[in-house]
Write a protein that holds these residues in place. Structure first.
Motif, PDB file in Angstrom:
ATOM      1  N   THR A 206     -35.024   2.293   9.042  1.00 20.04           N
ATOM      2  CA  THR A 206     -34.893   1.752   7.690  1.00 20.04           C
ATOM      3  C   THR A 206     -35.611   0.421   7.616  1.00 20.04           C
ATOM      4  N   PHE A 207     -36.576   0.325   6.715  1.00 22.10           N
ATOM      5  CA  PHE A 207     -37.320  -0.921   6.491  1.00 22.10           C
ATOM      6  C   PHE A 207     -36.608  -1.654   5.357  1.00 22.10           C
ATOM      7  N   ALA A 208     -35.831  -2.665   5.706  1.00 19.30           N
ATOM      8  CA  ALA A 208     -34.900  -3.289   4.761  1.00 19.30           C
ATOM      9  C   ALA A 208     -35.412  -4.642   4.297  1.00 19.30           C
ATOM     10  N   ALA A 209     -35.354  -4.852   2.976  1.00 19.44           N
ATOM     11  CA  ALA A 209     -35.779  -6.118   2.368  1.00 19.44           C
ATOM     12  C   ALA A 209     -34.599  -6.719   1.610  1.00 19.44           C
ATOM     13  N   PRO A 210     -33.700  -7.421   2.289  1.00 24.09           N
ATOM     14  CA  PRO A 210     -32.480  -7.929   1.639  1.00 24.09           C
ATOM     15  C   PRO A 210     -32.735  -8.830   0.436  1.00 24.09           C
ATOM     16  N   PHE A 211     -33.861  -9.577   0.434  1.00 24.56           N
ATOM     17  CA  PHE A 211     -34.122 -10.455  -0.698  1.00 24.56           C
ATOM     18  C   PHE A 211     -34.319  -9.676  -1.996  1.00 24.56           C
ATOM     19  N   LEU A 212     -34.604  -8.388  -1.894  1.00 31.02           N
ATOM     20  CA  LEU A 212     -34.839  -7.572  -3.077  1.00 31.02           C
ATOM     21  C   LEU A 212     -33.602  -6.820  -3.534  1.00 31.02           C
ATOM     22  N   ASP A 213     -32.460  -7.081  -2.920  1.00 28.28           N
ATOM     23  CA  ASP A 213     -31.220  -6.509  -3.435  1.00 28.28           C
ATOM     24  C   ASP A 213     -30.970  -7.029  -4.852  1.00 28.28           C
ATOM     25  N   ASP A 214     -30.362  -6.204  -5.682  1.00 30.42           N
ATOM     26  CA  ASP A 214     -30.049  -6.642  -7.046  1.00 30.42           C
ATOM     27  C   ASP A 214     -29.180  -7.891  -7.056  1.00 30.42           C
ATOM     28  N   THR A 215     -28.233  -7.963  -6.140  1.00 33.82           N
ATOM     29  CA  THR A 215     -27.320  -9.105  -6.123  1.00 33.82           C
ATOM     30  C   THR A 215     -28.060 -10.405  -5.804  1.00 33.82           C
ATOM     31  N   VAL A 216     -29.044 -10.339  -4.906  1.00 33.03           N
ATOM     32  CA  VAL A 216     -29.835 -11.530  -4.569  1.00 33.03           C
ATOM     33  C   VAL A 216     -30.765 -11.883  -5.721  1.00 33.03           C
ATOM     34  N   LEU A 217     -31.394 -10.868  -6.292  1.00 33.12           N
ATOM     35  CA  LEU A 217     -32.275 -11.085  -7.434  1.00 33.12           C
ATOM     36  C   LEU A 217     -31.543 -11.778  -8.578  1.00 33.12           C
ATOM     37  N   MET A 218     -30.358 -11.263  -8.905  1.00 29.04           N
ATOM     38  CA  MET A 218     -29.598 -11.837 -10.017  1.00 29.04           C
ATOM     39  C   MET A 218     -29.159 -13.265  -9.700  1.00 29.04           C
ATOM     40  N   ALA A 219     -28.802 -13.522  -8.454  1.00 25.51           N
ATOM     41  CA  ALA A 219     -28.378 -14.873  -8.083  1.00 25.51           C
ATOM     42  C   ALA A 219     -29.536 -15.860  -8.194  1.00 25.51           C
ATOM     43  N   ALA A 220     -30.705 -15.457  -7.736  1.00 30.10           N
ATOM     44  CA  ALA A 220     -31.863 -16.355  -7.781  1.00 30.10           C
ATOM     45  C   ALA A 220     -32.306 -16.630  -9.215  1.00 30.10           C
ATOM     46  N   LEU A 221     -32.321 -15.596 -10.043  1.00 26.31           N
ATOM     47  CA  LEU A 221     -32.807 -15.764 -11.409  1.00 26.31           C
ATOM     48  C   LEU A 221     -31.792 -16.460 -12.316  1.00 26.31           C
ATOM     49  N   ALA A 222     -30.566 -16.680 -11.829  1.00 23.89           N
ATOM     50  CA  ALA A 222     -29.569 -17.403 -12.617  1.00 23.89           C
ATOM     51  C   ALA A 222     -29.762 -18.917 -12.543  1.00 23.89           C
ATOM     52  N   VAL A 223     -30.661 -19.367 -11.658  1.00 23.75           N
ATOM     53  CA  VAL A 223     -30.904 -20.806 -11.490  1.00 23.75           C
ATOM     54  C   VAL A 223     -31.958 -21.256 -12.506  1.00 23.75           C
ATOM     55  N   ARG A 224     -31.763 -22.413 -13.063  1.00 22.93           N
ATOM     56  CA  ARG A 224     -32.726 -22.937 -14.029  1.00 22.93           C
ATOM     57  C   ARG A 224     -34.115 -23.011 -13.395  1.00 22.93           C
ATOM     58  N   PRO A 225     -35.153 -22.470 -14.051  1.00 22.98           N
ATOM     59  CA  PRO A 225     -36.480 -22.419 -13.436  1.00 22.98           C
ATOM     60  C   PRO A 225     -37.006 -23.761 -12.966  1.00 22.98           C
ATOM     61  N   GLU A 226     -36.728 -24.820 -13.721  1.00 26.00           N
ATOM     62  CA  GLU A 226     -37.246 -26.133 -13.329  1.00 26.00           C
ATOM     63  C   GLU A 226     -36.613 -26.649 -12.044  1.00 26.00           C
ATOM     64  N   GLU A 227     -35.474 -26.056 -11.611  1.00 27.83           N
ATOM     65  CA  GLU A 227     -34.875 -26.429 -10.338  1.00 27.83           C
ATOM     66  C   GLU A 227     -35.248 -25.435  -9.236  1.00 27.83           C
ATOM     67  N   ARG A 228     -35.410 -24.175  -9.616  1.00 23.94           N
ATOM     68  CA  ARG A 228     -35.835 -23.155  -8.641  1.00 23.94           C
ATOM     69  C   ARG A 228     -37.300 -23.343  -8.267  1.00 23.94           C
ATOM     70  N   ILE A 229     -38.090 -23.846  -9.201  1.00 26.65           N
ATOM     71  CA  ILE A 229     -39.532 -24.014  -9.001  1.00 26.65           C
ATOM     72  C   ILE A 229     -39.838 -25.500  -9.001  1.00 26.65           C
ATOM     73  N   ASN A 230     -40.369 -25.990  -7.906  1.00 26.28           N
ATOM     74  CA  ASN A 230     -40.639 -27.423  -7.783  1.00 26.28           C
ATOM     75  C   ASN A 230     -41.950 -27.609  -7.036  1.00 26.28           C
ATOM     76  N   ALA A 231     -42.907 -28.220  -7.689  1.00 23.82           N
ATOM     77  CA  ALA A 231     -44.241 -28.365  -7.101  1.00 23.82           C
ATOM     78  C   ALA A 231     -44.235 -29.246  -5.854  1.00 23.82           C
ATOM     79  N   GLN A 232     -43.251 -30.133  -5.733  1.00 25.79           N
ATOM     80  CA  GLN A 232     -43.253 -31.080  -4.623  1.00 25.79           C
ATOM     81  C   GLN A 232     -42.423 -30.622  -3.430  1.00 25.79           C
ATOM     82  N   ARG A 233     -41.710 -29.500  -3.582  1.00 30.02           N
ATOM     83  CA  ARG A 233     -40.854 -29.028  -2.497  1.00 30.02           C
ATOM     84  C   ARG A 233     -41.115 -27.545  -2.271  1.00 30.02           C
ATOM     85  N   TYR A 234     -41.076 -27.129  -1.021  1.00 31.10           N
ATOM     86  CA  TYR A 234     -41.375 -25.743  -0.678  1.00 31.10           C
ATOM     87  C   TYR A 234     -40.088 -24.915  -0.717  1.00 31.10           C
ATOM     88  N   LYS A 235     -40.043 -23.947  -1.626  1.00 33.47           N
ATOM     89  CA  LYS A 235     -38.912 -23.037  -1.775  1.00 33.47           C
ATOM     90  C   LYS A 235     -37.573 -23.781  -1.746  1.00 33.47           C
TER      91      LYS A 235
END
Length: 568
Positions: A445-474
């Motif tokens: 099984t080639f598993a990609a946990p970051f692509l689980d629906d639960t992870v996707l929904m958790a990540a996208l619930a964060v305000r984009p301006e805090e999830r995305i930052n040009a001065q900090r890596y991920k």
């Protein structure tokens, strides 16, 4: 495997490992889950419910699986929002059949290849939404990742799933949710497995998964290979991570021991539902299967999806400018300095309010132009879309028609940042799904946990301006992994470069590439490309890798067409 409906008729038919099947009754429904499942105790709340379980309720369970429910007069089915699990359906002898791959449906129903849609698959660098979702067989319909297929007596319909919520979480709140979701996703893979293997490239994504898996699995095996470029620092970071995972078994391959880029193109085909966009690394995935399975692994963890969810794309700046103009201006100026944008480009990023449809229409008019340089920012809904110089006039006209028709469709989400991130995750899910067709044949099984629906929904619930930052890596992933991954590893600000690997692979595998576009070229036979122009591109010098992107997509289309033709 055969699961019968309460009427005695077949309900679910397929080839699934027993550990990837969960069947139970809940309320008045029977429920079947197929895929990478959580521990059985995680299903208790669904099993014990006296009411009919809701798809969205089941989708909150960690894992990666199809959801199928059956009542006396209704069948419902859906995949995942990340497109790791997709469904298609077609009519055969008056009966609607849904499947996890469109090819069996095409063979049953006699559906032919949709050459116009295949022509658009030549486009690069990224197919836009909604065109990337379209099925390549006429008469076979796709079920969107954000829809549920509902079959009742004499009726077939698609019901939309609940929309993604507006992103409202702070970085700290979101990090806690992401960490919990990723931990549960890892547990879902390890709870039913023996030995687990994992990529350990040195990047933050694979490193995070390896550290989480090591807490669950004492028999963890990590895999990594060295790059051709001695200046790449991936190996240094991977070695640092390995030293902190003393209990795991670490398997390291030198550059010459690992398959080259563009190798294994003439091997057994990957029967994906669309061309495999990661085709240049096909030989490497075959090697991963051999090595992981050789060490007894039944589940291999990959960090794919991490770049898409936690990486950086500046498409949120237009939305931010409407809510917080000063903050948007500050971030745009930071982007300008880091990416060498011009003043004109910086202003456009903040003011480009074209709708998705307007942007698609504009891109359709520029398909033959060169890609803009890296110092030009992407558009409001994604990267520019181009067709390769060897595309035939018919292929170009087909692509333009499809793009103009698609301009009538609305975005995945009103927020440009969420639209772009979700679409990128779905494209990644499609590619991982293709790798899974390769690995599953070997019991892995080639598993990609970051692509689980639960992870996707958790990540996208964060305000984009805090999830995305040009001065900090991920920043979101780094915050989520505090206390799991050593701080020294979370502080990495660089990313590995594979330029040398690509050039070496192109040089040593040039003959195989040329053979694809000799007299037997199927893309040319369908009138989609000029094969002589493709061969000249293969032989030409490529001073920068951007000129190889259209070639990779064309190779993927040719290999896919050959694989499908051989099975038709």
């Amino acid at each position: 495997m055969l699961i019968e409906h309460s009427t005695g008729e077949p309900w679910v038919v397929g080839l699934w490992p027993r550990e990837q099947i969960e069947l139970f009754s809940a309320g008045s429904s029977r429920v079947a889950l197929l895929g990478e499942l959580p521990p059985r105790e995680a299903l208790c709340s669904i099993r014990d419910s006296p009411e009919r379980p809701d798809v969205e309720q089941i989708a909150k369970i960690p894992g990666d699986f199809f959801i199928l429910t059956a009542r006396p007069r209704e069948l419902r089915a859906c995949g995942t929002r990340s497109a790791l699990r997709r469904l298609w359906y077609a009519n055969y002898a008056g009966v609607t059949i849904a499947a996890s791959h469109p090819l069996p449906l095409a063979l049953l129903s006699g559906a032919g290849l949709d050459v116009e849609r295949l022509a658009l698959q030549l486009a690069f660098p990224i197919l836009p939404y909604p065109l990337a979702d379209q099925c390549l067989w006429r008469g076979v319909q796709d079920v969107s990742p954000d829809a549920v297929l509902v079959l009742t007596s004499g009726e077939v319909r698609l019901e939309p799933r609940i929309p993604l919520p507006e992103p409202s979480l702070s970085l700290d709140e979101g990090a806690a949710r992401v960490r919990s979701a990723v931990e549960a996703a890892i547990t879902a893979r390890t709870s039913r497995a023996g030995t687990v293997s994992a990529d350990l490239s040195g990047g933050m994504d694979s490193t995070s998964l390896a550290f989480l898996a090591a807490r669950e699995m004492p028999e963890l095996v990590t895999l990594r290979h060295c790059e051709a470029d001695p200046a790449s620092d991936d190996s240094q970071w991977a070695s640092l991570a390995s030293s902190s995972l003393a209990e795991a078994q670490h398997v390291v391959f030198g550059h010459e021991e690992w398959p080259l880029i563009y190798s294994s193109l003439t091997g057994p085909p990957v029967l994906g539902d669309a061309p495999f966009r990661w085709v240049r690394t096909l030989g490497r995935y075959r090697r991963v299967v051999d090595v992981a399975a050789g060490h007894g692994s039944t589940v291999h963890l990959t960090g794919h999806g991490g770049d898409e969810l936690f990486g950086h794309a500046p498409t949120h700046l237009v939305d931010l400018a409407q809510r917080a103009p000063l903050r948007a201006l500050r971030e745009a100026l930071t982007q300008k300095a880091l990416r060498r944008w011009s003043w004109t480009a910086t202003v456009q990023v903040l003011t480009d309010r074209r709708t998705l449809g307007q942007w698609l229409s504009d891109e359709a008019a520029h398909l033959t132009e060169p890609l803009p340089p890296p110092t030009v920012p992407p558009g409001p809904w994604g990267y520019p879309i181009r067709m390769p110089p060897w595309a035939s006039p018919n292929a170009l006209a087909a692509a333009q028609r499809l793009m103009k028709h698609a301009s009538e469709v609305g975005p995945l989400h009103p927020s440009r940042a969420l639209h772009v991130t979700w679409h990128a995750a779905r494209l990644c899910g499609q590619a991982v799904r293709h790798v899974q067709t390769l690995t599953s044949c070997h019991g892995l099984t080639f598993a990609a946990p970051f692509l689980d629906d639960t992870v996707l929904m958790a990540a996208l619930a964060v305000r984009p301006e805090e999830r995305i930052n040009a001065q900090r890596y991920k920043p979101l992933l780094a915050r989520a992994m505090r206390g799991v991954v050593p701080d020294s590893l979370l502080g990495r600000t660089t990313k590995g470069d594979f330029t040398a690997d690509i050039y070496i692979g192109l040089e040593r595998n040039r003959r195989d590439l040329l053979e694809l576009f000799e007299d037997g070229c199927l893309l040319a036979a369908h009138g989609l490309v000029d094969a002589a122009t493709v061969r000249r591109a293969i032989l030409a010098p490529h001073p920068h890798l951007r000129s190889l992107i259209p070639l990779e997509h064309t190779v993927a289309c040719e290999l896919w067409l050959r694989a499908m033709t051989s099975r038709s």
